[in-house]
Enzyme design. Structure first.
Site, mmCIF file in Angstrom:
data_model
loop_
_atom_site.group_PDB
_atom_site.id
_atom_site.type_symbol
_atom_site.label_atom_id
_atom_site.label_comp_id
_atom_site.label_asym_id
_atom_site.label_seq_id
_atom_site.Cartn_x
_atom_site.Cartn_y
_atom_site.Cartn_z
ATOM 1 N N CYS A 1 0.817 -1.212 0.000
ATOM 2 C CA CYS A 1 0.000 0.000 0.000
ATOM 3 C C CYS A 1 0.854 1.265 0.000
ATOM 4 O O CYS A 1 1.785 1.388 0.802
ATOM 5 C CB CYS A 1 -0.862 -0.032 1.258
ATOM 6 S SG CYS A 1 -1.851 1.425 1.453
ATOM 7 N N ARG B 1 -13.064 -0.297 -17.930
ATOM 8 C CA ARG B 1 -14.474 -0.218 -17.645
ATOM 9 C C ARG B 1 -14.909 1.155 -17.129
ATOM 10 O O ARG B 1 -15.920 1.682 -17.504
ATOM 11 C CB ARG B 1 -14.787 -1.270 -16.587
ATOM 12 C CG ARG B 1 -16.234 -1.517 -16.484
ATOM 13 C CD ARG B 1 -16.488 -2.840 -15.793
ATOM 14 N NE ARG B 1 -17.909 -2.957 -15.667
ATOM 15 C CZ ARG B 1 -18.574 -4.061 -15.757
ATOM 16 N NH1 ARG B 1 -17.931 -5.168 -15.986
ATOM 17 N NH2 ARG B 1 -19.874 -4.071 -15.625
HETATM 18 P P1 IMP Z 1 -1.118 -7.043 3.626
HETATM 19 O O1 IMP Z 1 -1.694 -8.212 4.360
HETATM 20 O O2 IMP Z 1 -0.226 -6.199 4.469
HETATM 21 O O3 IMP Z 1 -0.441 -7.456 2.357
HETATM 22 O O4 IMP Z 1 -2.338 -6.068 3.253
HETATM 23 C C1 IMP Z 1 -3.449 -6.500 2.510
HETATM 24 C C2 IMP Z 1 -4.481 -5.411 2.520
HETATM 25 O O5 IMP Z 1 -3.982 -4.241 1.859
HETATM 26 C C3 IMP Z 1 -5.769 -5.719 1.761
HETATM 27 O O6 IMP Z 1 -6.663 -6.490 2.500
HETATM 28 C C4 IMP Z 1 -6.321 -4.330 1.486
HETATM 29 O O7 IMP Z 1 -7.020 -3.789 2.568
HETATM 30 C C5 IMP Z 1 -5.075 -3.515 1.293
HETATM 31 N N1 IMP Z 1 -4.745 -3.288 -0.123
HETATM 32 C C6 IMP Z 1 -4.845 -4.144 -1.154
HETATM 33 N N2 IMP Z 1 -4.391 -3.592 -2.290
HETATM 34 C C7 IMP Z 1 -4.015 -2.339 -1.968
HETATM 35 C C8 IMP Z 1 -3.457 -1.273 -2.728
HETATM 36 O O8 IMP Z 1 -3.176 -1.369 -3.906
HETATM 37 N N3 IMP Z 1 -3.240 -0.121 -2.037
HETATM 38 C C9 IMP Z 1 -3.509 0.014 -0.715
HETATM 39 N N4 IMP Z 1 -3.986 -0.984 0.044
HETATM 40 C C10 IMP Z 1 -4.247 -2.144 -0.593
#
Ligand code: IMP
Length: 499
Positions: free
Chosen positions: A313, A414
């Site tokens: 993110c 889209r």
């Molecule tokens: P991780 O477990 O730290 O990899 O975070 C996963 C979470 O990041 C997901 O469940 C989303 O809430 C968030 N997320 C997914 N894709 C993105 C993105 O492109 N930008 C910001 N947050 C994201």
């Protein structure tokens, strides 16, 4: 002047530690239950629970049907991503709902196909046994790797080398795995094709799969004993998407948005509550008490919390919006508990994004989250939809954000709405099968709960005592001031490959 300026920094999960409570025989790890509510429903007869407090994120590189099936068997659930066509998403939900533990649907081949062509399919799919069916799906026989030698039989047809139906034990309309197992044992066979009454192939049961399948005590089901399926939706094409998902008998919907405190989300939730009151909907993501109230009053049955913390993110960098996940959970859980006291409705809170290791999961649960959503953790598994690649002798899998250029591509066509990205694309280290990783992860969570004197998550919320730690104390908590062997060092790098 800003409306409000908070000068206390927001905190991440990494900054807290748990203090022990009294451990008794009642809350030894073996006795601990991780059962947790998935979503609030007003209908008393329709309650949704998870048997482990973990769900996989609605992301292209994480949650397809394969993850959905495996995770539901192990007690959690995958949120099937909506950044794909409605038809493709329905296909995934149907596969989960139609999956019968132990009953598989391998690719079938036609009798006139050459052995050479079938051999190519064998390599593509990795399957070595194929059912043979005619154009209408009538079962004709089986062909496995023992029935031909590619150097001798390449130009033969499948029907020349298959074992014909008359020599095969079949089951008719069997839906009970134990019954299938009984027939296999009595017939001394290892494969049982299951047909309908007209002779069409429905499924195949392999003896080697049975014990595994009978051994999933935590599996999560709907009332018809089918695996639970959760689909993510967006606030754009939701009317069309939700009606198709309802036809596919999805159990729960979840709105996928980095910022859920919006009128669009309220309208989406209200529309679903009005038109499909039997399907609960999870809202989010929000990070404030106001956001919680807004979505729950619109009809959300659970809320995902977290903004800016995900491993892929860059929302905080791009927009300057976000909050540490620990502070977010503490704040929103406070609003949830207040709402519960007022209304008697218990709304599960889902901690989402930025979990770097098992201890983060445990801290999020201790702070009051009901379950944790993760992308990176699950992207590393065999069951995620991406292909493994080898980089510098390490096996990796690609992982990308839903707001990255790669994931947004389908939306651009889209909606043509993306002017900037909120996510990046990268690689994560391959970790093997989900089942093995979860074993270790859940053992660690249970061990912490036991240390805190809690035998279930409800008690954990009541009994957990947490303390903020200093940067020095975090350093002290790692192995330090000794020489470690390479192997031990690798195992201790929890950001990279922790369970
Ligand atoms: P991780 O477990 O730290 O990899 O975070 C996963 C979470 O990041 C997901 O469940 C989303 O809430 C968030 N997320 C997914 N894709 C993105 C993105 O492109 N930008 C910001 N947050 C994201």
């Amino acid at each position: 002047m800003a409306k409000k300026i908070i000068n206390e920094p927001s905190r991440t999960l990494m900054e807290y530690r748990l203090l022990p409570g009294l451990t008794t025989a009642e809350n030894s790890p073996a006795e601990i239950s991780l059962r947790t509510p998935l979503v609030y429903t007003p209908q008393q007869d329709k309650k949704f629970f998870l048997n482990i407090p973990l769900v996989s994120a609605a992301m292209q590189s994480v949650s397809s049907d394969r993850m959905g099936i495996e995770l539901a068997k192990l007690g959690g659930v995958a949120f099937i991503y909506s950044s794909q066509s409605i038809e493709a998403q329905i296909g995934m939900i149907e596969k989960i709902k139609q999956h019968k533990a132990g009953f598989v649907n391998p690719k079938a081949v036609k009798p006139e196909m050459t052995i050479q062509d079938m051999y190519l399919i064998r390599h593509e799919t990795g399957h070595s046994t194929f059912p043979v069916v005619d154009d209408t799906g009538i079962f004709l026989g089986l062909i496995s790797k023992w029935d031909y030698d590619i150097s001798l039989h390449g130009s033969f047809m499948v029907k020349d080398r298959m074992i014909p139906k008359k020599n095969i034990e079949v089951g008719v309309k069997i839906t009970d795995l134990k019954e299938a197992n009984r027939i296999l044992l009595e017939s001394h066979k290892s494969i049982l094709p299951i047909l309908d009454e007209t002779g069409k192939l429905l499924h195949i049961v392999f003896r080697k799969d049975i014990n595994d399948q009978l051994n999933n005590p935590l599996e999560v089901h709907d009332e018809k004993k089918r695996l639970l399926a959760v689909a993510s939706i967006n606030t754009h094409d939701y009317k069309e998407r939700v009606s198709a998902l309802a036809t596919a008998e999805v159990d729960v919907l979840s709105i996928d948005s980095s910022d859920g405190f919006t009128e669009y989300q309220k309208e989406t939730i209200e529309w679903i509550r009005k038109n499909y009151p039997q399907i609960p909907v999870i809202g989010g993501n929000i990070i404030t008490q106001d956001g919680f109230r807004y979505l729950v009053e619109a009809g959300a049955g659970a809320v995902k919390v977290g903004m800016g913390g995900g491993s892929i993110c860059i929302t905080q960098e791009q927009k300057g919006t976000g909050r540490g996940l620990a502070t977010t959970v503490i704040d929103v859980v406070g609003a949830r508990d207040k709402y519960f006291t007022e209304t008697g409705k218990y709304i599960p809170v889902v901690a989402d994004g930025g979990v770097t290791s098992t201890k983060d999961i445990t801290i999020a649960l201790a702070l009051g989250a009901d379950y944790v959503m993760m992308g990176r953790y699950f992207a590393r598994m065999e069951e995620s939809p991406t292909e493994k690649i080898v980089v510098n002798n390490r096996v990796m899998k690609p992982y990308w954000g839903e707001g990255s250029a790669r994931a947004r591509d389908w939306k651009n066509k889209r909606y043509n709405q993306s002017k900037f990205v909120e996510g990046v694309e990268g690689l994560v280290e391959y970790a093997g099968h989900l089942r093995d990783n979860l074993d270790e992860t859940l053992a660690k969570i249970k061990s912490s709960m036991s240390t805190c004197g809690a035998k279930n998550l409800e008690e954990f919320h009541e009994k957990a005592v947490l303390e903020l730690v200093s940067a020095l104390s975090i350093r002290e908590g790692k192995a330090h001031d000794i020489y470690q062997s390479t192997e031990t060092n690798e195992n201790s790098e929890d950001m990279k490959n922790d369970n």
